[in-house]
Scaffold this motif. Structure first.
Motif, mmCIF file in Angstrom:
data_model
loop_
_atom_site.group_PDB
_atom_site.id
_atom_site.type_symbol
_atom_site.label_atom_id
_atom_site.label_comp_id
_atom_site.label_asym_id
_atom_site.label_seq_id
_atom_site.Cartn_x
_atom_site.Cartn_y
_atom_site.Cartn_z
ATOM 1 N N ASP A 225 32.756 -8.497 53.134
ATOM 2 C CA ASP A 225 34.099 -8.026 52.788
ATOM 3 C C ASP A 225 34.669 -8.783 51.598
ATOM 4 O O ASP A 225 35.322 -8.201 50.719
ATOM 5 C CB ASP A 225 35.045 -8.166 53.991
ATOM 6 C CG ASP A 225 34.778 -7.113 55.066
ATOM 7 O OD1 ASP A 225 33.950 -6.207 54.826
ATOM 8 O OD2 ASP A 225 35.395 -7.194 56.144
ATOM 9 N N GLY A 257 35.776 -1.072 56.412
ATOM 10 C CA GLY A 257 35.059 -0.335 55.387
ATOM 11 C C GLY A 257 35.937 0.281 54.317
ATOM 12 O O GLY A 257 35.429 0.893 53.374
ATOM 13 N N ARG A 258 37.254 0.134 54.444
ATOM 14 C CA ARG A 258 38.197 0.646 53.448
ATOM 15 C C ARG A 258 38.749 -0.503 52.600
ATOM 16 O O ARG A 258 38.990 -1.594 53.109
ATOM 17 C CB ARG A 258 39.369 1.376 54.114
ATOM 18 C CG ARG A 258 38.977 2.600 54.917
ATOM 19 C CD ARG A 258 38.603 3.766 54.033
ATOM 20 N NE ARG A 258 39.718 4.200 53.189
ATOM 21 C CZ ARG A 258 39.633 5.190 52.303
ATOM 22 N NH1 ARG A 258 38.466 5.836 52.130
ATOM 23 N NH2 ARG A 258 40.673 5.542 51.568
ATOM 24 N N GLU A 279 42.999 2.666 46.412
ATOM 25 C CA GLU A 279 42.248 2.420 47.640
ATOM 26 C C GLU A 279 41.074 3.378 47.720
ATOM 27 O O GLU A 279 40.999 4.372 46.996
ATOM 28 C CB GLU A 279 43.141 2.564 48.871
ATOM 29 C CG GLU A 279 43.757 3.928 49.083
ATOM 30 C CD GLU A 279 44.587 3.959 50.361
ATOM 31 O OE1 GLU A 279 44.336 4.854 51.188
ATOM 32 O OE2 GLU A 279 45.455 3.081 50.527
ATOM 33 N N GLY A 280 40.127 3.024 48.592
ATOM 34 C CA GLY A 280 38.940 3.855 48.747
ATOM 35 C C GLY A 280 37.917 3.143 49.615
ATOM 36 O O GLY A 280 38.235 2.173 50.319
ATOM 37 N N HIS A 281 36.684 3.619 49.561
ATOM 38 C CA HIS A 281 35.621 3.012 50.359
ATOM 39 C C HIS A 281 35.209 1.671 49.733
ATOM 40 O O HIS A 281 35.104 1.562 48.508
ATOM 41 C CB HIS A 281 34.409 3.939 50.438
ATOM 42 C CG HIS A 281 34.674 5.203 51.186
ATOM 43 N ND1 HIS A 281 34.883 5.225 52.546
ATOM 44 C CD2 HIS A 281 34.784 6.495 50.762
ATOM 45 C CE1 HIS A 281 35.096 6.467 52.934
ATOM 46 N NE2 HIS A 281 35.041 7.254 51.879
ATOM 47 N N ALA A 282 34.949 0.689 50.571
ATOM 48 C CA ALA A 282 34.544 -0.623 50.073
ATOM 49 C C ALA A 282 33.261 -0.538 49.243
ATOM 50 O O ALA A 282 33.057 -1.342 48.325
ATOM 51 C CB ALA A 282 34.359 -1.590 51.237
ATOM 52 N N ALA A 283 32.416 0.445 49.548
ATOM 53 C CA ALA A 283 31.180 0.607 48.796
ATOM 54 C C ALA A 283 31.445 0.957 47.333
ATOM 55 O O ALA A 283 30.581 0.764 46.473
ATOM 56 C CB ALA A 283 30.314 1.693 49.434
ATOM 57 N N ASP A 284 32.640 1.466 47.055
ATOM 58 C CA ASP A 284 33.008 1.847 45.684
ATOM 59 C C ASP A 284 33.905 0.789 45.038
ATOM 60 O O ASP A 284 34.679 1.093 44.116
ATOM 61 C CB ASP A 284 33.739 3.199 45.696
ATOM 62 C CG ASP A 284 32.889 4.315 46.286
ATOM 63 O OD1 ASP A 284 31.670 4.323 46.037
ATOM 64 O OD2 ASP A 284 33.446 5.164 47.007
#
Length: 309
Positions: A225, A257-258, A279-284
């Motif tokens: 994270d 995950g956000r 904001e968005g997905h942590a993967a991005d």
């Protein structure tokens, strides 16, 4: 698993040594190794030696990393432990940030001599800070304040404060906690009112690209994270060409995950500020940070960064 002592490079300040010791303790715990399996090597950096001028005119963030990175590239050390907020967005060829330790409290701490809160300072009070971000935020809050250059490590700045050079100063709460100095804080600044520097309170580890042995040793320390949050914040800086010459704040949080991010850019005199939220997905994470940087630049308009970078 390993036969030779692992050499950990760090700056020589009390805070830097505390951070290197924390990284060593985590490595010992992760691999069941004794303390003697690791050697902490303190290396003097240009940023530590230059005390009479702002970093913005002396060379920027790289002043705190250059000598450590040279030692890493030459093989003198196996890994370097840094404060993430000191890291330039572009690293030397052959080096990478391979782990981020769990982030400490990212807030700034006000230590007041004549008042406990910034709002309670008398008109025209003097505040010492070496950070352009803190200087700009202070002037945005209180245009009447006199903000002066305040270089040196934590203990040096506290001695200057005690001697009466200034009415107050601001330091990272995480650093004070790591030095067992949390009790001296007069007021903790909220991240909404006084947004932190990108990377603040996060320790990172830099290694050589392709050094699989050290990479495997460091890998268990990476906090996913924190790594995602820092990828976002560093991409925000990168989109703005952020350095010690630009007052930029940015803070990302990851939960479930956000990722949520807020960033602010200011003029050094505090007379103008622009903020963005994404904001968005942590993967991005990196894409979110870059988009936030582009939006902040568009909000500020042409010429905002000209003339003072």
């Amino acid at each position: 698993m390993q036969t030779s002592v692992i050499r950990i490079g760090t700056r020589g300040s009390a805070l830097a040594l505390a951070q290197a010791s924390e990284a060593r303790a985590r490595l010992m715990a992760a691999h069941g190794l004794p303390e003697e399996a690791f050697a902490i090597e303190a290396i003097s950096t240009s940023g530590d030696r230059i005390q009479d001028k702002p970093l913005s005119t002396a060379g920027g963030k790289g002043l705190f990393t250059k000598e450590l990175e040279e030692a890493l590239i030459s093989g003198r050390i196996d890994l370097a432990v840094h404060s993430s907020k000191d890291m330039p967005t572009k690293l030397p060829d052959g080096l990478e940030l391979s782990a981020f330790l769990p982030r400490e409290d990212p807030r700034d701490a006000f230590i007041g001599r004549t008042a406990r809160r910034i709002a309670d300072l008398p008109n025209g009070a003097t505040i010492g800070s070496s950070s352009l971000r803190r200087q700009a935020l202070l002037l945005y809050m209180r245009p009447d304040l006199k903000v002066v250059l305040f270089r040196g490590n934590v203990h040096t700045r506290l001695r200057k404060l005690e001697s009466g050079e200034v009415d107050g100063t601001l330091l990272a709460y995480a650093g004070l906690k790591r030095l067992s100095l949390g009790h001296i804080v007069s007021d903790l600044m909220s991240v909404e009112e006084f947004p932190p520097a990108p990377g603040q309170a996060a320790i990172c580890i830099e290694t050589r690209v392709g050094d699989n042995r050290i990479g495997e040793i460091v890998a268990p320390l990476n906090h996913a994270d924190t790594a995602a949050a820092l990828a976002c914040e560093r991409a925000f800086l990168g989109a703005l060409d952020g350095s010690c010459r630009t007052p930029i704040a940015g803070y990302a949080q990851v939960e479930g995950g956000r990722l949520s991010f807020s960033g602010t850019i200011l003029r050094p005199d505090g007379r103008e500020a622009h903020s963005v939220r994404k904001e968005g997905h942590a993967a991005d994470a990196a894409a979110i940070g870059a988009a936030a940087g582009d939006e902040a630049r568009a909000k500020a308009g042409p010429g905002f960064f000209e003339g003072w970078t």
